[in-house]
Design an enzyme around this catalytic site. Structure first.
Site, PDB file in Angstrom:
ATOM      1  N   SER A 209     -21.188  55.521  90.637  1.00 63.86           N
ATOM      2  CA  SER A 209     -21.149  55.408  89.271  1.00 63.86           C
ATOM      3  C   SER A 209     -20.292  55.466  88.759  1.00 63.86           C
ATOM      4  O   SER A 209     -18.803  55.083  88.540  1.00 63.86           O
ATOM      5  CB  SER A 209     -22.653  54.928  88.474  1.00 63.86           C
ATOM      6  OG  SER A 209     -22.820  54.146  87.316  1.00 63.86           O
TER       7      SER A 209
ATOM      8  N   GLU B 277     -17.566  46.937  92.023  1.00 62.70           N
ATOM      9  CA  GLU B 277     -19.005  46.903  92.022  1.00 62.70           C
ATOM     10  C   GLU B 277     -19.190  47.071  90.265  1.00 62.70           C
ATOM     11  O   GLU B 277     -18.526  47.379  89.396  1.00 62.70           O
ATOM     12  CB  GLU B 277     -20.211  47.855  92.990  1.00 62.70           C
ATOM     13  CG  GLU B 277     -19.816  49.129  92.629  1.00 62.70           C
ATOM     14  CD  GLU B 277     -20.927  49.623  91.336  1.00 62.70           C
ATOM     15  OE1 GLU B 277     -21.531  49.219  91.007  1.00 62.70           O
ATOM     16  OE2 GLU B 277     -20.261  50.741  90.945  1.00 62.70           O
TER      17      GLU B 277
ATOM     18  N   HIS C 181     -24.974  49.446  92.355  1.00 68.35           N
ATOM     19  CA  HIS C 181     -26.349  50.210  92.127  1.00 68.35           C
ATOM     20  C   HIS C 181     -27.390  49.117  93.150  1.00 68.35           C
ATOM     21  O   HIS C 181     -28.377  48.657  92.704  1.00 68.35           O
ATOM     22  CB  HIS C 181     -26.518  49.469  90.269  1.00 68.35           C
ATOM     23  CG  HIS C 181     -25.978  50.591  90.151  1.00 68.35           C
ATOM     24  ND1 HIS C 181     -24.209  50.602  89.995  1.00 68.35           N
ATOM     25  CD2 HIS C 181     -25.803  51.742  89.590  1.00 68.35           C
ATOM     26  CE1 HIS C 181     -23.500  51.363  89.027  1.00 68.35           C
ATOM     27  NE2 HIS C 181     -24.288  52.172  88.987  1.00 68.35           N
TER      28      HIS C 181
END
Length: 346
Positions: free
Chosen positions: A141, A245, A315
């Protein structure tokens, strides 16, 4: 976890820059550095280079999970600090990062969570110390900012995978053990469980364009990746396999960020493309929206390179541990990629 507003604003600002102001500062490729190996019983450092952890029990969960993996854990001196949404001041977070890399007893660095804020410390990291003391660093992330910066400045392979407070289910534990303890040349293929349905639906891949490609695998969270675009901390994507992502982004924002990667030359350099999961990225209300499929068709199909969508990256509870900067070979038709080099000094 949702990313903070300032990261999104940074991405928008970079997207508005003229192409000429972006291209000259992109980092040149550096010689790859392998991190030292990790084994059970080693000491790892737990740090928070991004957002603060909201519940105290999460510190216990992270420490206990790493101990259950067979590791000893040292908490960063400033791990539990808070300044607004951040885990302490920029200096606090950078100091913990630099201290863990400088400490010869610490064999790896684990990020407790993402959120936002890692980009704020990129100019405070001691990259020479990293080159002298190469060790694995794990996170995803917002930690994408660190993966990009470390690779662009040092060439060190880092690891995109579960944060300390993430899910340590059996799939993620196997990924960790195969990568770090067994040092396998891993093949990354989605786990598919049929369940009580006529066909398999979960973790399905979609082929955008079939084919095979070899290259260094680079990327991470799209919003964070775009926010460092045009800075010295952006890796050189020449002949790379790009993986991305994201989470909680409307498709029009994904479109804007993909446009930035096209205009700054990133997409034109890559040899292959892997899209992971875009969690909660469905179109909102209003006048209608492009779908994620439309956006990938618009930006990826014209590249005429192997590409697929749906990898277990992002995630999601079960996720790959990816050696960021390592050589891999991808097969878009099967929706797989595999390591083609050892990634540790032994």
């Amino acid at each position: 976890m949702n990313k903070r507003l300032f990261l999104k604003s940074a991405a928008l600002g970079i997207g508005a820059l003229p192409l000429a102001s972006i291209l000259p500062v992109m980092a040149e490729a550096k010689k790859t550095i392998l991190p030292n190996s990790l084994k059970k019983g080693d000491l790892v450092g737990l740090i928070s280079p991004s957002a603060a952890t909201s519940e105290r029990i999460q510190f216990d969960f992270a420490k206990e999970s790493l101990e259950a993996l067979g590791l000893k854990v040292r908490l960063g001196e400033n791990l539990k600090n808070r300044r607004g949404h951040l885990a302490g001041t920029d200096e606090d977070r950078a100091n913990d990062f630099n201290a863990m890399f400088a400490d010869p007893d610490v064999q790896a660095v684990i990020c407790i969570r993402g959120g936002s804020g890692a980009a704020r410390i990129l100019d405070k990291i001691d990259y020479k110390a990293i080159q002298k003391n190469p060790k694995p660093i794990l996170g995803y992330s917002d930690i994408t900012a660190l993966h990009c910066a470390i690779y662009s400045q040092t060439g060190l392979i880092t690891f995109h995978g579960p944060n300390g407070t993430g899910s340590w289910n059996s799939f993620n534990v196997r990924q960790f053990e195969k990568m770090f303890f067994d040092q396998e040349l891993m093949q990354f293929e989605n786990e598919q469980v049929k369940g009580d349905d006529l066909i398999v639906k979960k973790n399905r891949i979609q082929v955008l364009r079939p084919g095979k490609a070899k290259g260094r695998i680079l990327g991470g969270n799209l919003t964070v990746l775009t926010s460092v675009s045009g800075t010295p901390y952006n890796p050189d994507f020449k002949d790379a396999i790009l993986f991305i992502e994201d989470i909680s982004e409307d498709p029009y924002k994904i479109d804007r960020m993909m446009s930035t990667l096209k205009l700054n030359g990133t997409l034109g350099k890559i040899k292959g493309f892997i899209f992971g999961q875009c969690t909660d990225c469905t179109p909102g209300g209003g006048y209608g929206s492009l779908t994620l499929d439309d956006i990938l068709d618009d930006y990826i199909l014209p590249l005429n390179i192997p590409a697929y969508k749906g990898a277990m990256i992002g995630h999601v509870d079960k996720q790959f541990v990816i050696p960021h900067g390592a050589e891999v070979e991808m097969n878009a038709e099967s929706g797989t990629f595999k390591m083609t080099q050892q990634v540790f000094n032994t």
